[in-house]
Design an enzyme around this catalytic site. Structure first.
Site, PDB file in Angstrom:
ATOM      1  N   SER A   1      59.260  30.218  28.144  1.00 38.23           N
ATOM      2  CA  SER A   1      58.574  30.592  28.643  1.00 38.23           C
ATOM      3  C   SER A   1      58.401  30.322  30.067  1.00 38.23           C
ATOM      4  CB  SER A   1      57.570  30.165  27.866  1.00 38.23           C
ATOM      5  OG  SER A   1      56.049  30.262  27.751  1.00 38.23           O
ATOM      6  N   HIS A   2      56.863  29.300  30.308  1.00 41.06           N
ATOM      7  CA  HIS A   2      56.709  28.241  31.777  1.00 41.06           C
ATOM      8  C   HIS A   2      58.197  27.945  32.380  1.00 41.06           C
ATOM      9  CE1 HIS A   2      55.959  25.683  27.980  1.00 41.06           C
ATOM     10  NE2 HIS A   2      54.944  24.667  29.813  1.00 41.06           N
TER      11      HIS A   2
ATOM     12  N   ASP B   1      58.183  34.249  30.508  1.00 44.31           N
ATOM     13  CA  ASP B   1      58.154  35.150  29.518  1.00 44.31           C
ATOM     14  C   ASP B   1      56.701  36.137  29.644  1.00 44.31           C
ATOM     15  OD1 ASP B   1      56.407  33.665  28.203  1.00 44.31           O
ATOM     16  OD2 ASP B   1      57.307  33.911  26.420  1.00 44.31           O
TER      17      ASP B   1
ATOM     18  N   ASP C   1      53.962  35.856  28.421  1.00 45.67           N
ATOM     19  CA  ASP C   1      52.455  35.618  27.822  1.00 45.67           C
ATOM     20  C   ASP C   1      51.272  34.593  28.390  1.00 45.67           C
ATOM     21  OD1 ASP C   1      53.907  32.674  27.771  1.00 45.67           O
ATOM     22  OD2 ASP C   1      53.877  33.347  24.788  1.00 45.67           O
ATOM     23  N   ARG C   2      51.484  33.924  29.257  1.00 49.46           N
ATOM     24  CA  ARG C   2      50.529  33.349  30.016  1.00 49.46           C
ATOM     25  C   ARG C   2      49.646  34.175  31.274  1.00 49.46           C
ATOM     26  NH1 ARG C   2      51.738  26.804  29.090  1.00 49.46           N
ATOM     27  NH2 ARG C   2      53.228  26.832  26.745  1.00 49.46           N
TER      28      ARG C   2
ATOM     29  N   ASP D   1      53.463  33.776  33.169  1.00 56.34           N
ATOM     30  CA  ASP D   1      54.502  33.057  33.303  1.00 56.34           C
ATOM     31  C   ASP D   1      55.738  33.862  33.221  1.00 56.34           C
ATOM     32  OD1 ASP D   1      53.931  33.578  31.368  1.00 56.34           O
ATOM     33  OD2 ASP D   1      54.977  32.078  29.959  1.00 56.34           O
TER      34      ASP D   1
ATOM     35  N   LYS E   1      49.945  35.460  22.678  1.00 59.80           N
ATOM     36  CA  LYS E   1      48.952  35.722  23.418  1.00 59.80           C
ATOM     37  C   LYS E   1      49.634  36.675  24.803  1.00 59.80           C
ATOM     38  CE  LYS E   1      51.520  31.298  25.040  1.00 59.80           C
ATOM     39  NZ  LYS E   1      51.648  31.001  23.745  1.00 59.80           N
TER      40      LYS E   1
END
Length: 543
Positions: free
Chosen positions: A113-114, A279, A281-282, A277, A376
């Site tokens: 992710s982030h 991947d 999703d944010r 971010d 998300k």
């Protein structure tokens, strides 16, 4: 091609967190480490035989190699088909959409992710189930149990498959389809938003800057914003995914997206700014001179979603994670919508979405989404904001001001204390836990504590209960503090402290967040004995 059964495992510490298994990249690169976790996942879902999977990731270091390993293992375990993003790239919401649209049995997301990427940074693997959402707790628990006992994995001795060209190939008896990572996702967005009006918005001179942070959303944002919607070239910056995210930290917040923030706070700021971010999703939303907290963003989207074609019929309800501010609750109450508070982790929203109890969901950690997928979705949130800006004809700052005048303002900030020694973090949390019952009625830092507890959640759909989901402390006058240890770090513990202070619509809402939240923060420092436990009171990251 030769079927191989290789003796390996078990490895310690392969327990999936809220977003799968995350470790340092070099840990995943150990011989057999990734393989044993993938084999344990196949065991946990009843095997891979005859099943189909989506596989893709955010392009971080080791992404392509891991995909080749997983494809050979899926084939060896009898899978019928794998759908892979070209170049190994697929955003997390795109994986969720493909699982749902192609009706696969599940999918693997290769991402941390982030978190930063690179050989000395982080890597991760998450399994999503057939509804497109993250594996629920009973499956992640089964995965962990299998990792503790695994002694071998099965793979094929086969050549790597070409991930660079779209088309269909074969590994053993398994079909492999390499697809354009953007196409299906863009088609979904066109069903939700008025692309004609958004094209007219940009044609009329509306300006925007989208920072893809050298991550996976770059190709999606280029194709949709600059391609389908006609935004000027250069609207999307840092658009090419890189294995180490350009040496940066792909977390869309004011600290790590500083270049975007500096531009948005300058005299030359465009009308609208956003970031996503690692991947995809944010999201971070910024107006000219105006930062929108993720909690406020969820509330604004809930109050205005019906302005987009995909939500014109209204919302069934809104859900938020427990640490997220109560701003969305105020909207739900005023609009007569269902409102739900869940533990952190998108998997908890899945049952509510599948049952039709909610339409929008959000977390304070910059994640918002809806029932279009079971994850998300960063770019979706940006497009919904654009649709709202188009219909309302106001700036971001004007929309926020109107929102607070209607629903009140939930001042909010998250303080992250990173790489805290695990024993110290555990001691701090246990110290607060031990005195929860005695806290109400006490005055701390000049403020009375009205209530305190440890959050437990009973799922309203399946009745399952999740305990120990965070410590909550309420203060007189509308203050609240939440303490959690995060499951997304890879080194030591990350202590997250969430501060909130509500001001009703008639109150002065022009106070700076630092001033509005000072009493809550001072109370937390005193209650936790933070200095004594972890040796500091200032966070590493404040958002």
């Amino acid at each position: 091609m030769t079927l191989q059964t290789i003796s390996k495992g078990p490895f310690e510490g392969q327990k999936p967190g809220t977003s799968g298994l995350r470790k340092k990249t070099r840990v995943f690169m150990q011989p057999g480490y990734l393989e044993c976790f993938v084999q344990a996942t196949f065991h946990a879902i009843g095997g891979a035989a005859g099943k189909s999977f989506v596989i893709g990731g955010d392009g971080r270091y080791f992404n392509r190699e891991a995909i080749q390993t997983m494809l050979k293992m899926a084939a060896a375990n009898g899978a019928a088909k794998a759908i892979v993003g070209q170049g190994g790239l697929l955003s997390t919401p795109a994986v969720s959409n493909l699982i749902r649209q192609r009706k696969t049995d599940g999918g693997f997301v290769l991402s941390a992710s982030h978190n930063p990427g690179g050989i000395d940074a982080d890597f991760g693997v998450k399994y999503n189930v057939s509804n497109g959402g993250p594996a629920p707790e009973h499956i992640t628990q089964a995965m962990f149990e299998h990792t503790q006992n695994i002694t071998e994995y099965t793979t094929l001795d086969a050549p790597d498959i070409d991930l660079s060209t779209c088309g269909t190939g074969q590994i053993g008896g398994m079909q492999v389809e390499i697809i354009d990572p953007v196409e299906d996702y863009q088609a979904l967005m066109q069903t939700l938003f008025d692309f004609d009006k958004l094209r007219a918005l940009f044609a009329g001179g509306f300006t925007m800057r989208f920072d893809a942070m050298h991550a996976v959303t770059g190709p999606y944002a280029k194709a949709i914003l600059e391609g389908a919607l006609g935004a000027p070239t250069g609207t999307v910056i840092n658009a090419v995914p890189s294995e180490d995210f350009g040496g940066g930290h792909p977390d869309p917040n004011p600290v790590w997206a500083k270049t975007l923030m500096d531009e948005m706070m300058s005299d030359a700021a465009p009308d609208f700014g956003a970031a996503s971010d690692g991947d995809g999703d944010r999201n971070m939303i910024v107006g000219r001179g105006t930062y929108v907290t993720p909690s406020d963003s969820l509330a604004v989207l809930a109050a205005n979603a019906q302005l987009a074609p995909g939500y014109a019929g209204g919302l069934a309800g809104v859900a938020r994670s427990m640490p997220t501010s109560g701003a969305a609750d105020k909207v739900a109450e005023k609009l007569g919508l269902g409102s739900f508070e869940t533990p952190t982790g998108w998997k908890f929203f899945g049952n509510l979405l599948d049952a039709g109890k909610v339409t929008l969901c959000g977390e304070e950690s910059a994640g918002t989404g809806s029932d279009h997928v079971r994850e998300k979705d960063g770019l979706w949130a940006v497009l919904l904001w654009l649709n709202i800006l188009t219909e309302r004809g106001q700036s971001v700052a004007e929309i926020l001001t109107d929102h607070w005048a209607t629903y009140g303002r939930n001042y909010y900030s998250r303080h992250d204390y990173e790489a805290v020694p695990t024993e110290a973090a555990d001691a701090l949390m246990q110290g607060v836990r031990d005195k929860l019952d005695s806290l109400p009625g006490q005055s701390v830092a000049g403020v009375e504590i009205t209530a305190a507890d440890e959050f437990s959640y009973q799922d309203p759909v399946d009745g399952s209960v999740s305990h120990n989901q965070g410590l909550r402390i309420w203060l007189a006058g509308g203050g609240r503090a939440v303490l959690r240890l995060s499951g997304t770090g890879t080194e030591g513990a990350t202590l997250r402290v969430y501060l909130e202070q509500y001001a009703d619509p008639e109150a002065d809402q022009g106070v700076s967040p630092d001033v509005a939240l000072k009493a809550v923060r001072d109370a937390v420092v005193e209650i936790t004995q933070m200095q004594q436990h972890i040796g500091r009171t200032e966070p590493d990251v404040k958002t």
